[in-house]
Write a protein that holds these residues in place. Sequence first.
Motif, PDB file in Angstrom:
ATOM      1  N   VAL A  56      57.459  54.520  75.414  1.00  0.00           N
ATOM      2  CA  VAL A  56      56.001  54.634  75.320  1.00  0.00           C
ATOM      3  C   VAL A  56      55.608  56.012  74.772  1.00  0.00           C
ATOM      4  O   VAL A  56      54.697  56.127  73.934  1.00  0.00           O
ATOM      5  N   MET A  57      56.309  57.059  75.196  1.00  0.00           N
ATOM      6  CA  MET A  57      56.004  58.397  74.694  1.00  0.00           C
ATOM      7  C   MET A  57      56.317  58.497  73.199  1.00  0.00           C
ATOM      8  O   MET A  57      55.537  59.058  72.425  1.00  0.00           O
ATOM      9  N   LEU A  58      57.450  57.946  72.784  1.00  0.00           N
ATOM     10  CA  LEU A  58      57.782  57.936  71.357  1.00  0.00           C
ATOM     11  C   LEU A  58      56.754  57.136  70.560  1.00  0.00           C
ATOM     12  O   LEU A  58      56.393  57.516  69.444  1.00  0.00           O
ATOM     13  N   MET A  59      56.286  56.044  71.133  1.00  0.00           N
ATOM     14  CA  MET A  59      55.283  55.230  70.455  1.00  0.00           C
ATOM     15  C   MET A  59      53.997  56.033  70.255  1.00  0.00           C
ATOM     16  O   MET A  59      53.372  55.968  69.188  1.00  0.00           O
ATOM     17  N   SER A  60      53.610  56.824  71.241  1.00  0.00           N
ATOM     18  CA  SER A  60      52.430  57.671  71.092  1.00  0.00           C
ATOM     19  C   SER A  60      52.611  58.639  69.934  1.00  0.00           C
ATOM     20  O   SER A  60      51.684  58.844  69.145  1.00  0.00           O
ATOM     21  N   TRP A  61      53.786  59.223  69.831  1.00  0.00           N
ATOM     22  CA  TRP A  61      54.038  60.164  68.743  1.00  0.00           C
ATOM     23  C   TRP A  61      53.925  59.487  67.387  1.00  0.00           C
ATOM     24  O   TRP A  61      53.235  59.972  66.497  1.00  0.00           O
ATOM     25  N   PHE A  62      54.606  58.349  67.188  1.00  0.00           N
ATOM     26  CA  PHE A  62      54.568  57.785  65.835  1.00  0.00           C
ATOM     27  C   PHE A  62      53.219  57.165  65.506  1.00  0.00           C
ATOM     28  O   PHE A  62      52.816  57.134  64.343  1.00  0.00           O
ATOM     29  N   ILE A  63      52.469  56.729  66.486  1.00  0.00           N
ATOM     30  CA  ILE A  63      51.128  56.214  66.216  1.00  0.00           C
ATOM     31  C   ILE A  63      50.210  57.341  65.744  1.00  0.00           C
ATOM     32  O   ILE A  63      49.515  57.224  64.729  1.00  0.00           O
ATOM     33  N   PHE A  64      50.186  58.458  66.475  1.00  0.00           N
ATOM     34  CA  PHE A  64      49.271  59.545  66.122  1.00  0.00           C
ATOM     35  C   PHE A  64      49.700  60.274  64.854  1.00  0.00           C
ATOM     36  O   PHE A  64      48.850  60.699  64.072  1.00  0.00           O
ATOM     37  N   LEU A  65      50.993  60.434  64.638  1.00  0.00           N
ATOM     38  CA  LEU A  65      51.451  61.061  63.393  1.00  0.00           C
ATOM     39  C   LEU A  65      51.119  60.165  62.198  1.00  0.00           C
ATOM     40  O   LEU A  65      50.634  60.634  61.168  1.00  0.00           O
ATOM     41  N   GLY A  66      51.377  58.874  62.336  1.00  0.00           N
ATOM     42  CA  GLY A  66      51.067  57.933  61.257  1.00  0.00           C
ATOM     43  C   GLY A  66      49.578  57.841  60.983  1.00  0.00           C
ATOM     44  O   GLY A  66      49.154  57.750  59.822  1.00  0.00           O
ATOM     45  N   ALA A  67      48.766  57.892  62.028  1.00  0.00           N
ATOM     46  CA  ALA A  67      47.312  57.849  61.837  1.00  0.00           C
ATOM     47  C   ALA A  67      46.825  59.077  61.078  1.00  0.00           C
ATOM     48  O   ALA A  67      45.951  58.979  60.215  1.00  0.00           O
ATOM     49  N   ALA A  68      47.395  60.235  61.384  1.00  0.00           N
ATOM     50  CA  ALA A  68      46.993  61.456  60.682  1.00  0.00           C
ATOM     51  C   ALA A  68      47.368  61.376  59.202  1.00  0.00           C
ATOM     52  O   ALA A  68      46.573  61.751  58.332  1.00  0.00           O
ATOM     53  N   VAL A  69      48.545  60.867  58.911  1.00  0.00           N
ATOM     54  CA  VAL A  69      48.953  60.712  57.508  1.00  0.00           C
ATOM     55  C   VAL A  69      48.029  59.714  56.815  1.00  0.00           C
ATOM     56  O   VAL A  69      47.665  59.889  55.651  1.00  0.00           O
ATOM     57  N   GLY A  70      47.607  58.688  57.523  1.00  0.00           N
ATOM     58  CA  GLY A  70      46.654  57.728  56.968  1.00  0.00           C
ATOM     59  C   GLY A  70      45.334  58.373  56.584  1.00  0.00           C
ATOM     60  O   GLY A  70      44.709  57.986  55.599  1.00  0.00           O
ATOM     61  N   VAL A  71      44.907  59.384  57.347  1.00  0.00           N
ATOM     62  CA  VAL A  71      43.687  60.114  56.996  1.00  0.00           C
ATOM     63  C   VAL A  71      43.907  60.866  55.689  1.00  0.00           C
ATOM     64  O   VAL A  71      43.059  60.848  54.793  1.00  0.00           O
ATOM     65  N   ARG A  72      45.046  61.530  55.560  1.00  0.00           N
ATOM     66  CA  ARG A  72      45.304  62.311  54.337  1.00  0.00           C
ATOM     67  C   ARG A  72      45.394  61.412  53.113  1.00  0.00           C
ATOM     68  O   ARG A  72      44.905  61.740  52.041  1.00  0.00           O
ATOM     69  N   GLY A 142      48.307  64.926  67.002  1.00  0.00           N
ATOM     70  CA  GLY A 142      47.712  64.005  66.034  1.00  0.00           C
ATOM     71  C   GLY A 142      46.290  64.404  65.688  1.00  0.00           C
ATOM     72  O   GLY A 142      45.884  64.343  64.525  1.00  0.00           O
ATOM     73  N   GLY A 143      45.521  64.838  66.679  1.00  0.00           N
ATOM     74  CA  GLY A 143      44.156  65.281  66.429  1.00  0.00           C
ATOM     75  C   GLY A 143      44.115  66.514  65.546  1.00  0.00           C
ATOM     76  O   GLY A 143      43.266  66.623  64.655  1.00  0.00           O
ATOM     77  N   ALA A 144      45.038  67.441  65.772  1.00  0.00           N
ATOM     78  CA  ALA A 144      45.090  68.647  64.932  1.00  0.00           C
ATOM     79  C   ALA A 144      45.406  68.271  63.488  1.00  0.00           C
ATOM     80  O   ALA A 144      44.810  68.816  62.552  1.00  0.00           O
ATOM     81  N   LEU A 145      46.326  67.338  63.300  1.00  0.00           N
ATOM     82  CA  LEU A 145      46.659  66.909  61.936  1.00  0.00           C
ATOM     83  C   LEU A 145      45.507  66.145  61.288  1.00  0.00           C
ATOM     84  O   LEU A 145      45.252  66.295  60.094  1.00  0.00           O
ATOM     85  N   VAL A 146      44.798  65.328  62.067  1.00  0.00           N
ATOM     86  CA  VAL A 146      43.618  64.626  61.526  1.00  0.00           C
ATOM     87  C   VAL A 146      42.587  65.649  61.062  1.00  0.00           C
ATOM     88  O   VAL A 146      42.007  65.523  59.967  1.00  0.00           O
ATOM     89  N   CYS A 147      42.355  66.684  61.868  1.00  0.00           N
ATOM     90  CA  CYS A 147      41.419  67.746  61.474  1.00  0.00           C
ATOM     91  C   CYS A 147      41.884  68.423  60.191  1.00  0.00           C
ATOM     92  O   CYS A 147      41.096  68.622  59.260  1.00  0.00           O
ATOM     93  N   LEU A 148      43.143  68.779  60.143  1.00  0.00           N
ATOM     94  CA  LEU A 148      43.693  69.479  58.990  1.00  0.00           C
ATOM     95  C   LEU A 148      43.585  68.642  57.721  1.00  0.00           C
ATOM     96  O   LEU A 148      43.128  69.125  56.680  1.00  0.00           O
ATOM     97  N   PHE A 149      43.979  67.378  57.817  1.00  0.00           N
ATOM     98  CA  PHE A 149      43.989  66.521  56.629  1.00  0.00           C
ATOM     99  C   PHE A 149      42.573  66.137  56.191  1.00  0.00           C
ATOM    100  O   PHE A 149      42.291  66.037  54.994  1.00  0.00           O
ATOM    101  N   SER A 150      41.667  65.908  57.132  1.00  0.00           N
ATOM    102  CA  SER A 150      40.292  65.581  56.727  1.00  0.00           C
ATOM    103  C   SER A 150      39.607  66.822  56.161  1.00  0.00           C
ATOM    104  O   SER A 150      38.828  66.716  55.198  1.00  0.00           O
ATOM    105  N   LEU A 151      39.912  67.993  56.712  1.00  0.00           N
ATOM    106  CA  LEU A 151      39.363  69.229  56.158  1.00  0.00           C
ATOM    107  C   LEU A 151      39.875  69.460  54.732  1.00  0.00           C
ATOM    108  O   LEU A 151      39.118  69.894  53.862  1.00  0.00           O
ATOM    109  N   GLU A 152      41.145  69.130  54.492  1.00  0.00           N
ATOM    110  CA  GLU A 152      41.685  69.234  53.133  1.00  0.00           C
ATOM    111  C   GLU A 152      40.902  68.346  52.173  1.00  0.00           C
ATOM    112  O   GLU A 152      40.538  68.769  51.075  1.00  0.00           O
ATOM    113  N   ARG A 153      40.619  67.120  52.580  1.00  0.00           N
ATOM    114  CA  ARG A 153      39.871  66.201  51.721  1.00  0.00           C
ATOM    115  C   ARG A 153      38.459  66.731  51.453  1.00  0.00           C
ATOM    116  O   ARG A 153      37.947  66.641  50.342  1.00  0.00           O
ATOM    117  N   ILE A 154      37.832  67.315  52.472  1.00  0.00           N
ATOM    118  CA  ILE A 154      36.486  67.866  52.306  1.00  0.00           C
ATOM    119  C   ILE A 154      36.507  69.027  51.322  1.00  0.00           C
ATOM    120  O   ILE A 154      35.677  69.094  50.405  1.00  0.00           O
TER     121      ILE A 154
END
Length: 186
Positions: A56-72, A142-154
């Motif tokens: 379950v912990m590994l699943m949390s990691w790959f879900i949030f990492l993948g979601a952040a990459v999806g934002v980028r 994952g939240g930090a990466l979402v912020c970073l990647f969405s800020l890059e797009r902006i």
Amino acid sequence: MSAALRRLGGFLGGVSTLSLWLAGIGLVAMTAMVAWQVFCRYVLNDSPSWTEPGAVMLMSWFIFLGAAVGVRENYHLGFDVLLYVLPKSGKKWLRMISDLVAFAFGNGMVWYGSQLVALTWGTTLPALGISGGWDYVPLVAGGALVCLFSLERIVLRLSGEPIDDILDDLPPAEVAAELDTANLKA
């Protein structure tokens, strides 16, 4: 594109690729853990206690990492009906609002996730023997990466870089023709 933006894009591209690789490795490791748990339970009749919380912990990691990459990469689902009828300048601002919402959501993930980490850090996950705060660290990362990647797009959009769909520049009839051509090739 300025040299600074090019270097930043290269760095964030590396972060994105690393995140995607880590997510993939996590998915494979989680699959192996679950397979091991099933084997132990039904063949050895002795199921290890660490496999379920670990998976379950590994699943949390790959879900949030993948979601952040999806934002980028702009791969997330969206409500695009309005984009088809707006002029190009309107599409740009609608996408900007979308990136701002993603940035705000990422900030919320970091803020509330950090509170959850702090709240549960003193507890111990008995099956794993680690702090309970580690359950929520993927949310913060994952939240930090979402912020970073969405800020890059902006920033890229504000600097005039073409980061939106190339189909935006085409008239609707040509968009349909491009999509038909793409479907034929697939």
